[in-house]
Write a protein that holds these residues in place. Structure first.
Motif, PDB file in Angstrom:
ATOM      1  N   GLU A  36       0.833  -1.213   0.000  1.00 44.43           N
ATOM      2  CA  GLU A  36       0.000   0.000   0.000  1.00 44.43           C
ATOM      3  C   GLU A  36       0.863   1.258   0.000  1.00 44.43           C
ATOM      4  O   GLU A  36       0.564   2.223  -0.712  1.00 44.43           O
ATOM      5  CB  GLU A  36      -0.935   0.003   1.207  1.00 44.43           C
ATOM      6  N   VAL A  37       1.943   1.262   0.791  1.00 51.45           N
ATOM      7  CA  VAL A  37       2.868   2.400   0.804  1.00 51.45           C
ATOM      8  C   VAL A  37       3.410   2.621  -0.601  1.00 51.45           C
ATOM      9  O   VAL A  37       3.401   3.734  -1.129  1.00 51.45           O
ATOM     10  CB  VAL A  37       4.025   2.174   1.808  1.00 51.45           C
ATOM     11  N   ASN A  38       3.883   1.551  -1.240  1.00 53.43           N
ATOM     12  CA  ASN A  38       4.476   1.664  -2.569  1.00 53.43           C
ATOM     13  C   ASN A  38       3.458   2.124  -3.609  1.00 53.43           C
ATOM     14  O   ASN A  38       3.765   2.975  -4.450  1.00 53.43           O
ATOM     15  CB  ASN A  38       5.107   0.331  -2.980  1.00 53.43           C
ATOM     16  N   GLU A  39       2.248   1.583  -3.556  1.00 57.24           N
ATOM     17  CA  GLU A  39       1.201   1.978  -4.508  1.00 57.24           C
ATOM     18  C   GLU A  39       0.864   3.459  -4.362  1.00 57.24           C
ATOM     19  O   GLU A  39       0.663   4.161  -5.352  1.00 57.24           O
ATOM     20  CB  GLU A  39      -0.045   1.111  -4.321  1.00 57.24           C
ATOM     21  N   LYS A  40       0.812   3.959  -3.124  1.00 54.41           N
ATOM     22  CA  LYS A  40       0.524   5.373  -2.894  1.00 54.41           C
ATOM     23  C   LYS A  40       1.657   6.248  -3.417  1.00 54.41           C
ATOM     24  O   LYS A  40       1.416   7.296  -4.020  1.00 54.41           O
ATOM     25  CB  LYS A  40       0.279   5.630  -1.409  1.00 54.41           C
ATOM     26  N   LEU A  41       2.894   5.809  -3.200  1.00 49.62           N
ATOM     27  CA  LEU A  41       4.037   6.569  -3.719  1.00 49.62           C
ATOM     28  C   LEU A  41       3.985   6.660  -5.241  1.00 49.62           C
ATOM     29  O   LEU A  41       4.252   7.716  -5.817  1.00 49.62           O
ATOM     30  CB  LEU A  41       5.354   5.919  -3.279  1.00 49.62           C
ATOM     31  N   ALA A  43       1.234   6.409  -7.130  1.00 45.06           N
ATOM     32  CA  ALA A  43       0.081   7.244  -7.470  1.00 45.06           C
ATOM     33  C   ALA A  43       0.380   8.730  -7.269  1.00 45.06           C
ATOM     34  O   ALA A  43      -0.103   9.574  -8.027  1.00 45.06           O
ATOM     35  CB  ALA A  43      -1.141   6.833  -6.638  1.00 45.06           C
ATOM     36  N   ASP A  44       1.194   9.056  -6.251  1.00 44.86           N
ATOM     37  CA  ASP A  44       1.524  10.449  -5.955  1.00 44.86           C
ATOM     38  C   ASP A  44       2.721  10.961  -6.754  1.00 44.86           C
ATOM     39  O   ASP A  44       3.140  12.105  -6.576  1.00 44.86           O
ATOM     40  CB  ASP A  44       1.810  10.622  -4.455  1.00 44.86           C
ATOM     41  N   TRP A  47       7.476   7.865  -6.297  1.00 44.72           N
ATOM     42  CA  TRP A  47       8.209   6.592  -6.375  1.00 44.72           C
ATOM     43  C   TRP A  47       9.419   6.704  -7.289  1.00 44.72           C
ATOM     44  O   TRP A  47       9.331   7.223  -8.384  1.00 44.72           O
ATOM     45  CB  TRP A  47       7.266   5.524  -6.904  1.00 44.72           C
ATOM     46  N   LEU A 101       6.858  10.491   5.661  1.00 47.63           N
ATOM     47  CA  LEU A 101       6.794   9.179   5.022  1.00 47.63           C
ATOM     48  C   LEU A 101       7.531   8.135   5.854  1.00 47.63           C
ATOM     49  O   LEU A 101       7.031   7.033   6.075  1.00 47.63           O
ATOM     50  CB  LEU A 101       7.379   9.269   3.609  1.00 47.63           C
ATOM     51  N   HIS A 104       5.462   7.131   8.807  1.00 46.97           N
ATOM     52  CA  HIS A 104       4.370   6.237   8.417  1.00 46.97           C
ATOM     53  C   HIS A 104       4.890   4.816   8.180  1.00 46.97           C
ATOM     54  O   HIS A 104       4.304   3.848   8.677  1.00 46.97           O
ATOM     55  CB  HIS A 104       3.678   6.764   7.161  1.00 46.97           C
TER      56      HIS A 104
END
Length: 133
Positions: A36-41, A43-44, A47, A101, A104
């Motif tokens: 989830e952390v990686n997917e959000k990075l 998306a934002d 990454w 980050l 989190h």
């Protein structure tokens, strides 16, 4: 600016029991959190890269001897109290965002679903000096 976030674990197991002692559900929850952390990075648009690393048993320390030949020390390393478990390279607007980050990520779930509150090092990634130097 790019930052490297380093996830450290205690080699002595004093921070929490090794992941090999966790239940399958605990491992799934931990890995799911990281995904989830990686997917959000992604998306934002923050990454760059992230990888989990093999444990200290698989690591090697390499130095050159006086003649330049490699001298290899196999892990685990008795003198090491912590080991690098993984990293992220992120491209962020500010150091404050890197700290947020890291905080989190530190809360990833561990045994019993409790936050691990593991240390995450935050390092700015320095660019190479110009060719003119």
């Amino acid at each position: 600016m790019k930052y490297m976030l380093l996830m450290q674990f205690s080699a002595t197991g004093t921070d929490f029991p090794g992941i090999d002692t966790w239940t399958q559900d605990e491992v799934r929850a931990h890995v799911g959190f990281m995904r989830e952390v990686n997917e959000k990075l992604v998306a934002d648009g923050e990454w760059v890269d992230a990888q989990g690393l093999g444990g200290p048993q698989q690591a090697r320390i390499v130095r050159a001897d006086e003649g330049g030949a490699p001298v290899v020390t196999e892990g685990p390393f008795a003198e090491t109290k912590e080991f690098l478990a993984g990293f992220w390279i992120v491209d962020l607007d500010s150091r404050q965002r890197a700290v947020e980050l890291a905080a989190h990520i530190s809360t990833a779930p561990g045994p019993g679903g409790r936050p691990l509150n593991m240390p995450i090092e935050v390092h700015p990634v320095m660019s190479a000096p110009s060719q003119e130097l």
